[in-house]
Design a protein around this motif. Sequence first.
Motif, PDB file in Angstrom:
ATOM      1  N   UNK A 156       0.866  -1.185   0.000  1.00 45.52           N
ATOM      2  CA  UNK A 156       0.000   0.000   0.000  1.00 45.52           C
ATOM      3  C   UNK A 156       0.901   1.233   0.000  1.00 45.52           C
ATOM      4  N   UNK A 157       0.284   2.398  -0.275  1.00 47.12           N
ATOM      5  CA  UNK A 157       1.098   3.619  -0.329  1.00 47.12           C
ATOM      6  C   UNK A 157       1.615   3.956   1.069  1.00 47.12           C
ATOM      7  N   UNK A 158       2.885   4.309   1.146  1.00 52.15           N
ATOM      8  CA  UNK A 158       3.499   4.631   2.432  1.00 52.15           C
ATOM      9  C   UNK A 158       4.189   5.990   2.323  1.00 52.15           C
ATOM     10  N   UNK A 159       4.020   6.820   3.359  1.00 54.03           N
ATOM     11  CA  UNK A 159       4.691   8.112   3.356  1.00 54.03           C
ATOM     12  C   UNK A 159       6.054   7.939   3.996  1.00 54.03           C
ATOM     13  N   UNK A 160       7.104   8.285   3.264  1.00 61.26           N
ATOM     14  CA  UNK A 160       8.458   8.107   3.806  1.00 61.26           C
ATOM     15  C   UNK A 160       8.928   9.409   4.446  1.00 61.26           C
ATOM     16  N   UNK A 161       9.819   9.319   5.428  1.00 63.10           N
ATOM     17  CA  UNK A 161      10.360  10.551   6.023  1.00 63.10           C
ATOM     18  C   UNK A 161      11.172  11.341   4.980  1.00 63.10           C
ATOM     19  N   UNK A 162      11.286  12.650   5.224  1.00 60.85           N
ATOM     20  CA  UNK A 162      12.005  13.503   4.256  1.00 60.85           C
ATOM     21  C   UNK A 162      13.419  12.978   4.030  1.00 60.85           C
ATOM     22  N   UNK A 163      13.907  13.130   2.806  1.00 63.39           N
ATOM     23  CA  UNK A 163      15.282  12.719   2.511  1.00 63.39           C
ATOM     24  C   UNK A 163      15.893  13.691   1.517  1.00 63.39           C
ATOM     25  N   UNK A 164      17.174  13.500   1.251  1.00 61.25           N
ATOM     26  CA  UNK A 164      17.852  14.416   0.330  1.00 61.25           C
ATOM     27  C   UNK A 164      18.138  13.701  -0.979  1.00 61.25           C
ATOM     28  N   UNK A 165      17.916  14.422  -2.091  1.00 56.98           N
ATOM     29  CA  UNK A 165      18.251  13.875  -3.408  1.00 56.98           C
ATOM     30  C   UNK A 165      19.355  14.723  -4.017  1.00 56.98           C
ATOM     31  N   UNK A 166      20.075  14.106  -4.953  1.00 56.86           N
ATOM     32  CA  UNK A 166      21.120  14.856  -5.644  1.00 56.86           C
ATOM     33  C   UNK A 166      20.663  15.017  -7.091  1.00 56.86           C
ATOM     34  N   UNK A 167      20.481  16.270  -7.499  1.00 52.22           N
ATOM     35  CA  UNK A 167      20.063  16.521  -8.882  1.00 52.22           C
ATOM     36  C   UNK A 167      21.194  16.151  -9.839  1.00 52.22           C
ATOM     37  N   UNK A 168      20.871  16.068 -11.144  1.00 48.64           N
ATOM     38  CA  UNK A 168      21.916  15.669 -12.102  1.00 48.64           C
ATOM     39  C   UNK A 168      23.086  16.652 -12.085  1.00 48.64           C
ATOM     40  N   UNK A 169      22.779  17.917 -11.719  1.00 51.71           N
ATOM     41  CA  UNK A 169      23.848  18.925 -11.672  1.00 51.71           C
ATOM     42  C   UNK A 169      24.707  18.777 -10.424  1.00 51.71           C
TER      43      UNK A 169
END
Length: 475
Positions: free
Chosen positions: A197-210
């Motif tokens: 089922x859909x789960x809300x994950x805690x905030x995280x950091x992503x790295x953009x392609x740049x």
Amino acid sequence: MFSNSAFEYAAMGMALVSLDGAWLQVNRTLCEIVGYSESELLATTLQAITHPDHLNADLNCMHQLLSGKIPCYHIETRYSHKFGHLVWILLSVSLVRSTNGLPLYFLAHIQDITNRKQTELALQESEERHRRLVELSPETIAVYSQGKFVYINPAGIRLLGASSLEAIIDKPILEIVHPKYRQTFERQIKQVQAAKRAVELPALKLVQLSGQVIDVEMNASSILYKGKPAVQVVLRDITERLEIERMKDEFISVISHELRTPLTSIRGSLGLLASGLLLAQPEKSQRMLEIAVSNTDRLIRLINEILDLDRISSGTENMEKQACNAADLMQQAVDEMQSMAEKNTITLCFSPLKALLWADRDRIIQVLTNLLSNAIKFSSPGTKVWLTAQKQGQEVVFQVTDQGRGIPADKIESIFERFQQVDASDSRQKGGTGLGLAISRHIVQQHSGRIWVSSIVNQGSSFYFTLPLLQKILR
Ligand code: ADP
């Protein structure tokens, strides 16, 4: 020709059709499908009840049958019902030949597939609606299977700073998750797959392609994509929201400290006066009033600078740039600071530079006076402060140097941030707000310049900033 009851009572429409399309024999089910009686149907042709859009395809297939290229054909077509509406038909046709191979007539099987077609159409429409929703969604919607992206919507392409869909498809999702969050992310996704089922994950950091790091919130659910287990994620960029929250926290701490301190002092002085306890002590009363006035001044200065910084940094205050001479700006700044220097027994030394700049006069004088007042404030009496400038390439570099207390190496960068002071007591003792350098940096940046400082503790500091020469702008 063909009169057995199997034909007549077949559950699907059946017909014999002449080589030029005339109905030769039709069964009951066909009559029911198109609403005509047998005699009405026999008086017409297959072409007459076929919707014009399908005629060509039908004729084409008939020719191929006749030429022996194909043994039979199946097409979806539409017939006009006697009552005027259209009926979707699955038409299967073969050719009956004589014993010596001559074509005799067509044998047609006709199935009413209107219900199926309507369901298909409704499905297509709903699929199209959902596709558009996903494409138009301002939030990122992406699907990955076996660890790699298989779909991402336009908002996702923008979020990751990619130029096209191709730049992301097949990319491992872990590549864009910040290394510090990868393990947690993998563990959470396993939980999502198990939860079904859909789960809300805690905030995280992503790295953009740049390479730029952004904060995101994520919802994930396990789905099937082209028959394979996959994970669908919805991402929201919350970098700005976190920054606003940080600024709100900072603002509240500033209000509670920076604004409350002078206000408490004003309240204290006025409270004492109002109590009447000092009625017989005019000198003490005078002193209380002076405290109240100077703290009121400090409050006004602080509020003005906060508003100033807000206007400049948000870009709502446009710089009114014009051609101006560096020497004039320096002269005016020195004139404004002369009395403060004298009060502090500091000698102001200044060597003007003739150079044409493209700048907002008042704002650059504001930067110069702020640097000069800091240099004076943080210097011991009897020392010197210099204001100089020189051309370097396409720029002018201004320099304000003092022989004051200097700035520790770990504060060299942070003093340009809001409310950052080397010593927490600076605001009280020196009357500053900790906003001057932040404002100066914004002003210089809005002139495409840079500002920095080099300093040795107990020996002095040199603040520098650059402005482009007019000739560079005109190029
Ligand atoms: P303010 O001077 O109003 O406190 P600024 O943003 O102009 O705010 O300066 C921030 C801090 O940087 C000062 O409080 C002081 O600690 C330090 N600073 C600035 N200029 C000098 C200088 N010339 N010598 C030593 N310290 C300085």
